[in-house]
Each structure stands twice: as structure tokens, then as C-alpha cells.
Scaffold this active site. Structure first.
Site, PDB file in Angstrom:
ATOM      1  N   GLU A  54       0.828  -1.207   0.000  1.00  0.00           N
ATOM      2  CA  GLU A  54       0.000   0.000   0.000  1.00  0.00           C
ATOM      3  C   GLU A  54       0.864   1.259   0.000  1.00  0.00           C
ATOM      4  O   GLU A  54       0.563   2.235  -0.695  1.00  0.00           O
ATOM      5  CB  GLU A  54      -0.934  -0.001   1.228  1.00  0.00           C
ATOM      6  CG  GLU A  54      -1.945  -1.133   1.240  1.00  0.00           C
ATOM      7  CD  GLU A  54      -1.442  -2.380   1.949  1.00  0.00           C
ATOM      8  OE1 GLU A  54      -2.270  -3.182   2.381  1.00  0.00           O
ATOM      9  OE2 GLU A  54      -0.196  -2.548   2.069  1.00  0.00           O
ATOM     10  N   CYS A  76      -2.599  -3.155   7.027  1.00  0.00           N
ATOM     11  CA  CYS A  76      -2.178  -3.246   8.427  1.00  0.00           C
ATOM     12  C   CYS A  76      -2.621  -2.016   9.217  1.00  0.00           C
ATOM     13  O   CYS A  76      -2.757  -0.912   8.684  1.00  0.00           O
ATOM     14  CB  CYS A  76      -0.665  -3.441   8.524  1.00  0.00           C
ATOM     15  SG  CYS A  76       0.316  -1.997   8.061  1.00  0.00           S
ATOM     16  N   CYS A  85      -0.513   1.118   7.416  1.00  0.00           N
ATOM     17  CA  CYS A  85      -0.937   1.478   6.057  1.00  0.00           C
ATOM     18  C   CYS A  85      -2.275   2.194   6.050  1.00  0.00           C
ATOM     19  O   CYS A  85      -2.540   3.017   5.168  1.00  0.00           O
ATOM     20  CB  CYS A  85      -0.999   0.223   5.187  1.00  0.00           C
ATOM     21  SG  CYS A  85       0.637  -0.457   4.791  1.00  0.00           S
TER      22      CYS A  85
END
Length: 355
Positions: A54, A76, A85
Site C-alpha cells: 500500500e 495493516c 498502512c
């Protein structure tokens, strides 16, 4: 225009496949950013596991406001070496987030949706059965704290694993695929018996993969590894371990001097012995382990039900009198070789069996 969500998730998975086995203890994730049905950016988990996909997809200076993010695994939510992220997704003003699998990591599991919804970001889990097995290794790592165990074997049509007239059972195309399979694992395991017989390097020697070589573990309980082998010349180019019994401590000096790392064990006879070894391998940081051994050792893995995945390369020729085995191929004959992988291997076929 209606958006084809599965199409963009498939693109994300195609990205993730590139670094499978190369991201240490992090999973390989693919991310695609879409605006007005057009891909404007993409990212993949970097080799070594960081940065995450990401971050790599959203790090450039594009205007992402109102865009959609398609990512293979739940983003996450925890702080580690880098911020979560989800924070970057919020900062970049992403409008919608779609992913195919929830992250089994307790620090993130089912938390991304809650955090993003609080910021009015729409989140949807779209399961993708096409890639159901892709994260099997990661799920096993997280749940059992052991590596994902794969193996390969080459056989003739009449189930022989030794060709008396050639070093090989299968052709060149199959051997190249084996190099590719090696690249999807962070560790290869073989035995001194197999290495002494074949004088094999057990590395990746095909274009664009030859810079990545998984580490090597050699099971050599009685310390019979020959001293003048091809792989001895490349020991220092990757971590190479010898797994041997404790009573061999006095005779290990030569191999230590050459650069081999040594793992001492008490025994490798029972299923529990193997389980302990696998846990030790996992604690060394290896998540995907690829066994390249002879039929005898493979039979042990099958009998103890320790395999997660088996690749069988089968030649379409009966070797008859020119074929032999060092033990019974009954286990292989019992396995239903019905999941054929579509790949051009000339006279060979490749089957994948999951356990």
C-alpha cells in the site's frame, strides 16, 4: 460505468505473485489504485518485506483523492518499523478500499475496516477463490509458528525416480520450472545423500531470478557431505546450514571454516523430531521451505503428514528396465494426480497436490 472489482483484485494478485517467498516474515501483497476505472498507481511488498504494498502504491505524488484501493490482504493497522498502512490510506483521501483476505495477524485482524469506516471510507471484503491457496503459507506461519512445507519430485510415467541411463528423469523445461519454484521459497532443504549423488547447486539459474537464491539447509546426520562439491564454492553467497547430530561436534571444523553454519539436533526419527526441527527453522526466519530430496525422505514427509504442498513432474515415457527406485513409490501412486498445472513442458506434465 460499472466497476469490475474482481478484475482489479486479480491485477493486485498478479503483482503479489512476483515477490512470493521473498518478503521474509511479511506476506507478499499487491495493491492497485484505480480512478475512473483506470489504474493510476500500483505497488507490491518490497523484497525483504518492507515497505508494504500500500505504501509503494501511494508514495508518489499523484492526486489520490476519491480513488479506490484494491489490495490482496487487509491493510495493516499496527505500528512496527513503519506506521500503519491505514494511516496513509486516510491521509491520501482514498474513497473505497477492497481486499480479498483478512490478515490473521492479531494486531490487524478485522481492525482495518473499523478504522477506515470511522473516516467515512467504504471498505468491502471480496473473497477471491481463484487465489485461495496464495496465502496458505502465511496463514500457517501465523497460526502454528512453523514454515509452509513444499516439496518436488520427478518421476517417469511408470513411477520411477531414477533413470539408469541419464542424470535426469524429466526435461530442461521442467528443470527451469524447478528454479522458479525455488525462487518462491526463502529456504531449500536437501540431504547430503541427494547432494553427493547429484553434485547440485540448488540455486536459481534463470534470467531475472539468478540474483535471488534461497538459503540452503542440508540434512546430514552422520556428516557424510563430500568436501569437494560445486555448492562448496558458493557457500558464502547465501546462508548454508548443515543439520547434524550433536556427537559430530568434533568433526565439524572443516565445514565451519568453509562458511557453513551448523545446527545440532538429537535425532530425526519421529514426527515430533521433525516438528521440532521445523519450529527451529521458523525461528531462524524461514516461512516457506522447499524440500528437494530423494524418494525415501519424501516418503517420510508424506507418512508423517508434514507436507503442505507437493509438485510432481512426470515424464510421459515408461522407463521399464532403465528405471529404478531406492524405495517403494506407493505413496506417490496413491496420490491422485488430478490438479495439472497448465505449462508447456514438452514431454513432461506438472501436477500440484495440496494437503
Amino acid at each position: 460505468m460499472k466497476t469490475n472489482h474482481k478484475f482489479f483484485l486479480n491485477l493486485a494478485f498478479q503483482l503479489a505473485e512476483k515477490n512470493l517467498g521473498k518478503t521474509n516474515q511479511n506476506p507478499s501483497v499487491g495493491s492497485v489504485v484505480v480512478k475512473n476505472n483506470t489504474v493510476i498507481s500500483s505497488g507490491i511488498t518490497s523484497v525483504g518485506g518492507r515497505p508494504h504494498a500500500e505504501f509503494n502504491a501511494l508514495k508518489n505524488k499523484n492526486t489520490f483523492k476519491g480513488a479506490d484501493l484494491y489490495t490482496t490482504l487487509e491493510p495493516c493497522t499496527h505500528y512496527g518499523f513503519t506506521p500503519p498502512c491505514v494511516n496513509l490510506i486516510i491521509k491520501k483521501k482514498i474513497n473505497n478500499v477492497f481486499y480479498s483476505f483478512e490478515d490473521p495477524d492479531k494486531r490487524t485482524f478485522k481492525k482495518a475496516k473499523k478504522k477506515l469506516k470511522k473516516k467515512n471510507i467504504y471498505v468491502r471484503l471480496i473473497k477471491n477463490n481463484k487465489f485461495k491457496s496464495f496465502y496458505s503459507s502465511y496463514f500457517i506461519n501465523k497460526k502454528f509458528k512453523i514454515p509452509f512445507i513444499s516439496a518436488k519430485i520427478a518421476i517417469s510415467k511408470d513411477f520411477f525416480t531414477i533413470n539408469k541411463k541419464s542424470k535426469w528423469i524429466t526435461g530442461e523445461h521442467s528443470r527451469k520450472i524447478t528454479h522458479f519454484l525455488r525462487s518462491q521459497n526463502d529456504c531449500i532443504v536437501s540431504t547430503s545423500k541427494s547432494i553427493n549423488k547429484d553434485n547440485s547447486l540448488l540455486n536459481c539459474r534463470i534470467d531475472r531470478l539468478n540474483t535471488y537464491n534461497p538459503d540452503l539447509l542440508i540434512i546430514d546426520l552422520n556428516l557424510r557431505l563430500k568436501k569437494f562439491l560445486a555448492l562448496n564454492k558458493i557457500v558464502n553467497k547465501r546462508k548454508t546450514f548443515i543439520i547434524t547430530k550433536k556427537e559430530n561436534k568434533k568433526n565439524i571444523k572443516y565445514f565451519k571454516k568453509k562458511g557453513f553454519k551448523i545446527i545440532f539436533i538429537d535425532a530425526l526419527d519421529s514426527k515430533n523430531d521433525f516438528k521440532k526441527l521445523f519450529k527451529d527453522i521458523y525461528e531462524l526466519g524461514y516461512n516457506r521451505v522447499f524440500f528437494e530430496t530423494g524418494l525415501t525422505f519424501l516418503n517420510t514427509l508424506i507418512n508423517f503428514k508434514l507436507l503442505n504442498q507437493l509438485y510432481v513432474f512426470q515424464n510421459n515415457i515408461n522407463l521399464k528396465k532403465n528405471g529404478s527406485n531406492n524405495c517403494s513409490p506407493r505413496n506417490l501412486q496413491r496420490i491422485k494426480l488430478n490438479k495439472k498445472i497448465r505449462v508447456n513442458l514438452n514431454n513432461d506434465m506438472l501436477y500440484k497436490q495440496e494437503f
